[in-house]
Design a protein around this motif. Sequence first.
Motif, PDB file in Angstrom:
ATOM      1  N   LEU A 250      -7.877   1.683  -4.517  1.00  0.00           N
ATOM      2  CA  LEU A 250      -9.128   1.983  -4.051  1.00  0.00           C
ATOM      3  C   LEU A 250      -9.280   3.383  -3.098  1.00  0.00           C
ATOM      4  O   LEU A 250     -10.307   3.889  -3.130  1.00  0.00           O
ATOM      5  N   ALA A 251      -8.142   3.513  -2.284  1.00  0.00           N
ATOM      6  CA  ALA A 251      -8.209   4.536  -1.435  1.00  0.00           C
ATOM      7  C   ALA A 251      -7.885   5.956  -2.018  1.00  0.00           C
ATOM      8  O   ALA A 251      -8.479   6.875  -1.762  1.00  0.00           O
ATOM      9  N   HIS A 252      -7.015   5.960  -3.295  1.00  0.00           N
ATOM     10  CA  HIS A 252      -6.437   7.028  -3.839  1.00  0.00           C
ATOM     11  C   HIS A 252      -6.585   7.379  -5.307  1.00  0.00           C
ATOM     12  O   HIS A 252      -6.372   8.527  -5.677  1.00  0.00           O
ATOM     13  N   ALA A 253      -6.981   6.301  -5.950  1.00  0.00           N
ATOM     14  CA  ALA A 253      -6.714   6.666  -7.520  1.00  0.00           C
ATOM     15  C   ALA A 253      -8.040   7.334  -7.884  1.00  0.00           C
ATOM     16  O   ALA A 253      -9.222   7.149  -7.603  1.00  0.00           O
ATOM     17  N   GLN A 254      -7.753   8.032  -9.131  1.00  0.00           N
ATOM     18  CA  GLN A 254      -8.667   8.574 -10.044  1.00  0.00           C
ATOM     19  C   GLN A 254      -8.976   7.866 -11.078  1.00  0.00           C
ATOM     20  O   GLN A 254     -10.091   7.898 -11.605  1.00  0.00           O
ATOM     21  N   TYR A 255      -7.986   7.297 -11.506  1.00  0.00           N
ATOM     22  CA  TYR A 255      -8.517   6.529 -12.611  1.00  0.00           C
ATOM     23  C   TYR A 255      -7.678   5.189 -12.374  1.00  0.00           C
ATOM     24  O   TYR A 255      -6.642   5.128 -11.626  1.00  0.00           O
ATOM     25  N   ALA A 256      -8.042   4.130 -12.957  1.00  0.00           N
ATOM     26  CA  ALA A 256      -7.670   2.726 -13.192  1.00  0.00           C
ATOM     27  C   ALA A 256      -8.377   1.981 -14.420  1.00  0.00           C
ATOM     28  O   ALA A 256      -9.307   2.345 -14.523  1.00  0.00           O
ATOM     29  N   GLU A 257      -7.531   1.030 -14.986  1.00  0.00           N
ATOM     30  CA  GLU A 257      -8.206   0.297 -16.062  1.00  0.00           C
ATOM     31  C   GLU A 257      -8.233  -1.171 -15.411  1.00  0.00           C
ATOM     32  O   GLU A 257      -8.022  -1.330 -14.354  1.00  0.00           O
ATOM     33  N   LEU A 258      -9.530  -1.596 -15.846  1.00  0.00           N
ATOM     34  CA  LEU A 258      -9.965  -2.886 -15.459  1.00  0.00           C
ATOM     35  C   LEU A 258     -10.493  -3.939 -16.598  1.00  0.00           C
ATOM     36  O   LEU A 258     -11.013  -3.054 -17.534  1.00  0.00           O
TER      37      LEU A 258
ATOM     38  N   GLU B  29       2.148   9.782  -5.418  1.00  0.00           N
ATOM     39  CA  GLU B  29       2.798  11.041  -5.309  1.00  0.00           C
ATOM     40  C   GLU B  29       3.844  11.512  -6.033  1.00  0.00           C
ATOM     41  O   GLU B  29       4.173  12.646  -6.256  1.00  0.00           O
ATOM     42  N   HIS B  30       4.583  10.459  -6.842  1.00  0.00           N
ATOM     43  CA  HIS B  30       5.687  10.710  -7.664  1.00  0.00           C
ATOM     44  C   HIS B  30       5.074  10.875  -8.817  1.00  0.00           C
ATOM     45  O   HIS B  30       5.955  11.312  -9.844  1.00  0.00           O
ATOM     46  N   GLY B  31       3.835  10.822  -9.269  1.00  0.00           N
ATOM     47  CA  GLY B  31       3.317  11.393 -10.459  1.00  0.00           C
ATOM     48  C   GLY B  31       2.446  10.095 -11.192  1.00  0.00           C
ATOM     49  O   GLY B  31       2.089  10.377 -12.172  1.00  0.00           O
ATOM     50  N   ALA B  32       2.612   8.775 -10.504  1.00  0.00           N
ATOM     51  CA  ALA B  32       1.839   7.794 -11.248  1.00  0.00           C
ATOM     52  C   ALA B  32       0.382   8.238 -11.401  1.00  0.00           C
ATOM     53  O   ALA B  32      -0.043   8.860 -10.611  1.00  0.00           O
ATOM     54  N   ALA B  33      -0.180   7.826 -12.332  1.00  0.00           N
ATOM     55  CA  ALA B  33      -1.655   8.349 -12.820  1.00  0.00           C
ATOM     56  C   ALA B  33      -2.745   7.224 -12.609  1.00  0.00           C
ATOM     57  O   ALA B  33      -4.068   7.546 -12.576  1.00  0.00           O
ATOM     58  N   GLY B  34      -2.397   6.218 -12.765  1.00  0.00           N
ATOM     59  CA  GLY B  34      -3.306   4.856 -12.592  1.00  0.00           C
ATOM     60  C   GLY B  34      -2.817   3.447 -12.269  1.00  0.00           C
ATOM     61  O   GLY B  34      -1.649   3.401 -12.044  1.00  0.00           O
TER      62      GLY B  34
ATOM     63  N   TYR C 160       0.766  -1.264  -0.041  1.00  0.00           N
ATOM     64  CA  TYR C 160      -0.042  -0.003  -0.017  1.00  0.00           C
ATOM     65  C   TYR C 160       0.742   1.125  -0.007  1.00  0.00           C
ATOM     66  O   TYR C 160       0.662   1.995  -0.927  1.00  0.00           O
ATOM     67  N   ASP C 161       1.925   1.217   0.854  1.00  0.00           N
ATOM     68  CA  ASP C 161       2.752   2.329   0.967  1.00  0.00           C
ATOM     69  C   ASP C 161       3.351   2.654  -0.366  1.00  0.00           C
ATOM     70  O   ASP C 161       3.718   3.749  -0.855  1.00  0.00           O
ATOM     71  N   ASP C 162       3.976   1.625  -1.258  1.00  0.00           N
ATOM     72  CA  ASP C 162       4.412   1.792  -2.300  1.00  0.00           C
ATOM     73  C   ASP C 162       3.874   2.238  -3.246  1.00  0.00           C
ATOM     74  O   ASP C 162       4.085   3.190  -4.160  1.00  0.00           O
ATOM     75  N   GLY C 163       2.348   1.960  -3.333  1.00  0.00           N
ATOM     76  CA  GLY C 163       1.470   2.572  -4.228  1.00  0.00           C
ATOM     77  C   GLY C 163       1.291   3.936  -4.106  1.00  0.00           C
ATOM     78  O   GLY C 163       1.093   4.969  -4.976  1.00  0.00           O
ATOM     79  N   VAL C 164       0.967   4.440  -2.726  1.00  0.00           N
ATOM     80  CA  VAL C 164       0.768   5.793  -2.380  1.00  0.00           C
ATOM     81  C   VAL C 164       1.929   6.616  -2.745  1.00  0.00           C
ATOM     82  O   VAL C 164       2.117   7.671  -3.498  1.00  0.00           O
ATOM     83  N   ALA C 165       3.245   6.060  -2.481  1.00  0.00           N
ATOM     84  CA  ALA C 165       4.530   6.957  -2.813  1.00  0.00           C
ATOM     85  C   ALA C 165       4.481   7.034  -4.230  1.00  0.00           C
ATOM     86  O   ALA C 165       5.009   8.009  -4.953  1.00  0.00           O
ATOM     87  N   ALA C 166       4.259   6.053  -5.103  1.00  0.00           N
ATOM     88  CA  ALA C 166       4.190   6.133  -6.520  1.00  0.00           C
ATOM     89  C   ALA C 166       3.139   7.276  -7.271  1.00  0.00           C
ATOM     90  O   ALA C 166       3.552   7.964  -7.896  1.00  0.00           O
TER      91      ALA C 166
END
Length: 671
Positions: A527-535, A499-504, A491-497
């Motif tokens: 689920l907690a932070h994304a505005q965009y994701a593909e599925l 914050e560094h500019g990952a978009a989805g 989870y922390d790796d995802g949040v850090a990414a």
Amino acid sequence: MAAQDPHSMIDYLIGVDGGGTGTRVRIARAGGQEIAQGQSGPSGLAHGIAHAWQAVGDAVAKAFATAGIEHPPLASMAIGLGLAGVHNKEWAAQFEAANPGYAALRLETDGFTTLFGAHQGRPGAIVAIGTGSVAQVLLPSGEQREVGGWGFPAGDEASGGWIGLRAINHIEQVIDGRKSTSAFARELIEACGGHRDAIQSWLAKASQTTYASLAPIVVAHAASDTTADAILREAGREVALMARALDQSGTLPLALCGGLGNVLRAYLPAELLERSVAPPGRRSQRRAAHDRTIHSEGAPAMTTSINGNILTPEGWVRGELRFHQRIDAIQAFAADPAVNSDDYIIPGFVDLHVHGAGGRDIMQGGDAPQVIAKTHAKHGTTSMLATTMTAPPEDIVAALKAVGEACARPVPGSARILGVHLEGPYINEGKLGAQPNYAKSATLEEVNELGALAPMRLITVAPELEGHLELVRQLADAGIRVQIGHTTGSYDDGVAALEHGAAGFTHLFNAMNGLHHREPGMVGAALAHAQYAELIPDLLHVHPGAIKVALRAIPHLYCVTDSTAATGMPDGEYMLGRQVVHKCLGGVRLPDGTLAGSTLTMDQALRNLVSLGLDLADASRRVSTYAADYLGETQIGRIAPGCFADLVVLDRNLNIKAVYIEGEACDLNDA
């Protein structure tokens, strides 16, 4: 200390056009550079002050979200609005008093802003005919005059509401037996509920917008029904009276604006047609011989017209859509598709994760991208990203060279290849999924070398690998979308990414750590932070319940196919990069049973979403608009004047009847 001028703190300029059908917003930085557009529902003041501000706020929020900008404080914005209903000074004062916090506000009638835009501030006249109507003129002396605009039902002559009211008067007389029935009357009656009691209920609730929803029926029957034709002829006479009252000299240019402008042009007298002009920003609305129109660069092109329930950014309308390479005009009014039997016209699908189709795989190079793009076009995909696999460097280079060639030389009847989605090799070998084990860490130099071969639009990375967080920032700064995928990260790796500019996130839930209440994992970060994701909504990769969770949590969740060479082909063996995969019973798997991409097409993705309970408009956005927005592509994934004519026509069972790419019909044989 001197007080600071609040205008010096303005960072953004907001322009708003709002009426009885919808609201359009454009946002620019303080220096004038336009950065985003947004749309929402009606903001005419007749709908209520709170409702109008809510619609404006929704459109502004959507515009900032589309641009990938966190919503700034309202105190950093100046807003100018042209809204229907501002003639009512009491409403206007209430609206201004309810300013939620904008640093500066300028409110005008929608007629004023239409007049200014139609003639670029020069002398001229307009008659704006949409849900309502108003006519205005700017005289050479600088004087501005207005005719009409008295509001519905007392005024707004020739408007959609006015036309709808006359249509209702007609069917009342038909139901009473005072006039004979007809196909025109029967369709009107059906649209209003089908019988006298239902029509009484319809009338009790009807607004001007509701009345205006009947105008497309009048237009559709005008050529064959004398009553419908008479209504439009009367509307044409009302337009002429307004135009003459504005400019008694009969010398100023006249622009007919709004959704009914083109329709009523045919009912104007010759002297008004002689000085009518098309508003800037729209293609000429005059028809020459054989219904030819002109591209902006001067090349002739045939105009195509189709009719049905049209999904616009503001919602459903019913009427006529005219286009050639781009959309010229939408002559329609708000409608509920549930009360008619017309086809659906929705934006062409945008698929950002395509490995293959038609027996070919992107990694094969050669003409594989063209074959794949043509196959997907038959299923409604009008734009796509060619997606690679984790592979040896020489294989990736060969594939990207072929994609670059396909981007430069598109094949008619094929989906537009926007560029590359590089899914690997910059992933974690612990979450390969169906990828072969050529995973590695990335360097900016290598990415730049690959980007020279084909347009690099999207890269999947595992952020937990050494050096990848800084790489994410560098790629994002270069305008490349970075997605998190094929990752063992936390989870922390995802949040850090993020914050560094990952978009989805790449194929959410698949090839990443799942959600646990004490270890939320990468899925939890999404689920907690994304505005965009593909599925992948093939109902094999992700359980329907998990799809519903993602839909509630991620505002702009969009769908991809992750399709393989087996898409559109019979059961058997196919290549996925360097690996053999097996198609059986609709799924694609490695010999060990691991899911290996899909055979999904975007039309089936749409139907699957609807089967889960989404309404068609929401499902459409998730297979077109959101993906386009994610890439910053404002000219695709939506049906609006000036956008590419990328269209899908569906029957009432959501099966494809026609596909248009840049206005050209695709061959659907063997689809």
